[in-house]
Motif scaffolding. Structure first.
Motif, PDB file in Angstrom:
ATOM      1  N   ASP A  52      29.846  39.701  30.808  1.00 51.71           N
ATOM      2  CA  ASP A  52      29.955  39.500  32.254  1.00 51.71           C
ATOM      3  C   ASP A  52      31.406  39.689  32.721  1.00 51.71           C
ATOM      4  O   ASP A  52      31.671  40.375  33.712  1.00 51.71           O
ATOM      5  CB  ASP A  52      29.443  38.099  32.611  1.00 51.71           C
ATOM      6  CG  ASP A  52      29.552  37.821  34.090  1.00 51.71           C
ATOM      7  OD1 ASP A  52      28.957  38.571  34.880  1.00 51.71           O
ATOM      8  OD2 ASP A  52      30.265  36.864  34.451  1.00 51.71           O
ATOM      9  N   LYS A  89      32.531  43.379  32.467  1.00 52.52           N
ATOM     10  CA  LYS A  89      31.959  44.211  33.530  1.00 52.52           C
ATOM     11  C   LYS A  89      32.673  43.982  34.861  1.00 52.52           C
ATOM     12  O   LYS A  89      32.964  44.935  35.600  1.00 52.52           O
ATOM     13  CB  LYS A  89      30.470  43.906  33.666  1.00 52.52           C
ATOM     14  CG  LYS A  89      29.737  44.834  34.623  1.00 52.52           C
ATOM     15  CD  LYS A  89      28.255  44.535  34.635  1.00 52.52           C
ATOM     16  CE  LYS A  89      27.507  45.509  35.512  1.00 52.52           C
ATOM     17  NZ  LYS A  89      27.987  45.532  36.916  1.00 52.52           N
ATOM     18  N   LYS A  90      32.985  42.727  35.169  1.00 50.30           N
ATOM     19  CA  LYS A  90      33.675  42.435  36.432  1.00 50.30           C
ATOM     20  C   LYS A  90      35.062  43.073  36.466  1.00 50.30           C
ATOM     21  O   LYS A  90      35.473  43.667  37.474  1.00 50.30           O
ATOM     22  CB  LYS A  90      33.788  40.923  36.626  1.00 50.30           C
ATOM     23  CG  LYS A  90      32.464  40.246  36.961  1.00 50.30           C
ATOM     24  CD  LYS A  90      32.652  38.752  37.137  1.00 50.30           C
ATOM     25  CE  LYS A  90      31.319  38.104  37.510  1.00 50.30           C
ATOM     26  NZ  LYS A  90      31.437  36.631  37.674  1.00 50.30           N
ATOM     27  N   TYR A 128      38.260  33.344  38.503  1.00 53.89           N
ATOM     28  CA  TYR A 128      37.325  33.063  37.422  1.00 53.89           C
ATOM     29  C   TYR A 128      37.624  31.670  36.873  1.00 53.89           C
ATOM     30  O   TYR A 128      38.678  31.422  36.303  1.00 53.89           O
ATOM     31  CB  TYR A 128      37.478  34.119  36.313  1.00 53.89           C
ATOM     32  CG  TYR A 128      36.424  34.057  35.241  1.00 53.89           C
ATOM     33  CD1 TYR A 128      35.249  34.780  35.352  1.00 53.89           C
ATOM     34  CD2 TYR A 128      36.619  33.280  34.101  1.00 53.89           C
ATOM     35  CE1 TYR A 128      34.287  34.726  34.357  1.00 53.89           C
ATOM     36  CE2 TYR A 128      35.666  33.231  33.103  1.00 53.89           C
ATOM     37  CZ  TYR A 128      34.501  33.950  33.238  1.00 53.89           C
ATOM     38  OH  TYR A 128      33.536  33.901  32.252  1.00 53.89           O
ATOM     39  N   HIS A 146      31.871  29.790  35.615  1.00 50.36           N
ATOM     40  CA  HIS A 146      31.315  31.099  35.256  1.00 50.36           C
ATOM     41  C   HIS A 146      30.818  31.167  33.801  1.00 50.36           C
ATOM     42  O   HIS A 146      29.988  32.016  33.474  1.00 50.36           O
ATOM     43  CB  HIS A 146      32.366  32.195  35.471  1.00 50.36           C
ATOM     44  CG  HIS A 146      32.714  32.422  36.901  1.00 50.36           C
ATOM     45  ND1 HIS A 146      33.714  31.725  37.555  1.00 50.36           N
ATOM     46  CD2 HIS A 146      32.168  33.265  37.826  1.00 50.36           C
ATOM     47  CE1 HIS A 146      33.806  32.127  38.809  1.00 50.36           C
ATOM     48  NE2 HIS A 146      32.868  33.069  39.006  1.00 50.36           N
ATOM     49  N   CYS A 147      31.313  30.270  32.963  1.00 50.57           N
ATOM     50  CA  CYS A 147      30.879  30.278  31.564  1.00 50.57           C
ATOM     51  C   CYS A 147      30.741  28.834  31.080  1.00 50.57           C
ATOM     52  O   CYS A 147      31.570  28.337  30.299  1.00 50.57           O
ATOM     53  CB  CYS A 147      31.873  31.055  30.705  1.00 50.57           C
ATOM     54  SG  CYS A 147      31.334  31.289  28.994  1.00 50.57           S
ATOM     55  N   THR A 174      27.433  36.490  26.191  1.00 48.35           N
ATOM     56  CA  THR A 174      27.035  36.756  27.580  1.00 48.35           C
ATOM     57  C   THR A 174      28.227  36.661  28.515  1.00 48.35           C
ATOM     58  O   THR A 174      28.406  37.490  29.424  1.00 48.35           O
ATOM     59  CB  THR A 174      25.945  35.767  28.013  1.00 48.35           C
ATOM     60  OG1 THR A 174      24.839  35.836  27.103  1.00 48.35           O
ATOM     61  CG2 THR A 174      25.456  36.074  29.411  1.00 48.35           C
ATOM     62  N   CYS A 175      29.069  35.649  28.305  1.00 42.61           N
ATOM     63  CA  CYS A 175      30.284  35.495  29.130  1.00 42.61           C
ATOM     64  C   CYS A 175      31.233  36.673  28.907  1.00 42.61           C
ATOM     65  O   CYS A 175      31.864  37.157  29.857  1.00 42.61           O
ATOM     66  CB  CYS A 175      30.976  34.182  28.782  1.00 42.61           C
ATOM     67  SG  CYS A 175      29.997  32.702  29.115  1.00 42.61           S
TER      68      CYS A 175
END
Length: 424
Positions: A254, A257-258, A236, A241-242, A250-251
């Motif tokens: 995400d 969840k990952k 990451y 990714h952010c 939102t980050c």
């Protein structure tokens, strides 16, 4: 009566003169013996008196036989002495005889031997075997096999992840960070030896730019993808990714969840996932708070079996200052120097965010000029170029360094090496 006018012979006069004092002595001795005899009769038991009388009579008979051997001059003395005394005794012999007899009886009692009949079998009584001993022996055997099985399981886990191969690769491709590599491998071996943990493993790699932190993360990701599966390794990068335009919420969703999906799948297959989070210094406080919740020990089992690698430049300035100040003391290659450096870096990280309280911090130090030269050689080999030593030294001298005494430390580490090699 004596007849007047007769003369007494000379020998008779001599005997009378000798016998008168002797008779007095004999009388005294007779009284002494009588008293002693009465005393002995009181002390000795009744049943032994007849036996003692018999022995004394025998002694008297022996003494009478001896008197016949002497001349006529002593016969009168002997006759008078035996008439006056009834017994002739040796004082000590009676007591010794009684004591010896008692000792013989005691010895006979002690030395009694038990005699068995000839036709019977001689054997010791059978001992009753306790069932508790058998149960104890069985319990010891079970515990031994359980320990042996646990040791074999530890070896199987370490062989499954091939940590020996990873250690060789890191020592070969990471320059100037021997202490850091050894610390990383020690933490991984201790954690991956078993699948049961009470908290996740959090390793924080901190240092100035270009010292090999991201390269170590790349090597870890490559190795664990080869021994496990790509589904259980997550790299990451915050800038990717952010990015700045995306909302922190939102980050957060995400990333959560990952992590949740990966640990759930890894728990099913009994594997430990690896999360490599680079550029952590660029994370928002919301994202750091989300990460800190995954590091807590009071979670379900699947979230406890995970490895997090945090890579950041936080504390890089303090590490640079410490290395330059202690370059001459050579503390960087000693345990005491590593502990002092850690005590400097830890407060800075905890002040940035409390999540570093649960992390194992591994500082990366500055690279010397010789390490930069090794970076050039390795990069040229990857690109298929011939590593000429003079040309490499010329390229390395074009970079900027901190100079302290006879040592030179690269300001940017090996970060500019790839760009320099690409220009060739």
């Amino acid at each position: 009566e004596e007849v007047p006018g007769t003369e007494i012979p000379a020998p008779s006069k001599k005997m009378s003169s000798i016998s008168s004092p002797l008779r007095a002595i004999i009388r005294l001795r007779r009284r002494y013996l009588v008293q002693k005899k009465s005393h002995l009769h009181l002390e000795l038991p009744r049943e032994k008196s007849s036996q003692l009388v018999h022995t004394r009579l025998l002694q008297r008979q022996l003494s009478l036989n001896r008197t016949n051997l002497y001349g006529s001059s002593m016969s009168f003395f002997n006759q008078t002495s035996f008439k006056t005394s009834q017994y002739f005794t040796f004082d000590t012999s009676v007591e010794q005889y009684a004591m010896k007899k008692c000792r013989r009886k005691k010895n006979q009692r002690k030395s009694r031997i038990v005699l068995y009949p000839d036709k019977t079998k001689r054997y010791l009584p059978t001992e009753e075997k306790s069932k508790a001993k058998r149960c104890l022996l069985l319990l010891i055997v079970i515990i031994f096999f359980q320990i042996l099985n646990a040791i074999e399981n530890l070896d199987d886990n370490l062989q499954k992840y091939d940590l020996d191969g990873l250690e060789k690769t890191m020592h070969r491709e990471v320059f100037g960070q021997k202490v850091a590599v050894e610390s990383i491998m020690e933490l991984l071996k201790d954690y991956l030896a078993t699948h049961i943990h009470n908290k996740p493993l959090v390793i924080s790699l901190n240092g100035p730019t270009g010292v090999g932190k991201s390269h170590v993360g790349w090597l870890l990701a490559k190795h664990f993808r080869s021994v496990m599966d790509n589904d259980f390794v997550l790299q990451y990068f915050v800038m990717h990714h952010c990015p700045n335009g995306v909302a922190p919420l939102t980050c957060e969703i995400d990333l959560s969840k990952k992590i949740s999906d990966m640990v759930t799948r890894a728990e099913i297959e009994e594997k430990i996932p690896l999360f490599i989070l680079d550029e952590v210094e660029l994370m928002s406080p919301v994202l750091l708070d989300t990460l800190s919740r995954f590091f807590e020990p009071n979670q379900t089992n699947e979230f406890l079996n995970a490895i997090y690698i945090l890579i950041s430049n936080i504390g890089g300035g303090e590490i640079t200052k410490f290395v330059i100040q202690n370059a001459s003391a050579d503390l960087l290659h000693q345990q005491r120097g590593a502990e002092e450096l850690l005590s400097v870096v830890r407060p800075v990280l905890i002040d940035a965010h409390p999540l570093w309280k649960s992390a194992d911090i591994i500082p990366f130090v500055l690279l010397e000029k010789t390490h930069v030269i090794n970076c050039f050689i390795e990069e040229m080999r990857r690109e298929g170029l011939y590593p000429d030593q003079k040309h490499i030294e010329n390229l390395a001298s074009q970079l900027s360094y901190y100079t302290t005494g006879d040592k030179q430390y690269s300001r940017m580490g090996c970060k500019q090496v790839v760009a320099q090699v690409n220009l060739l």
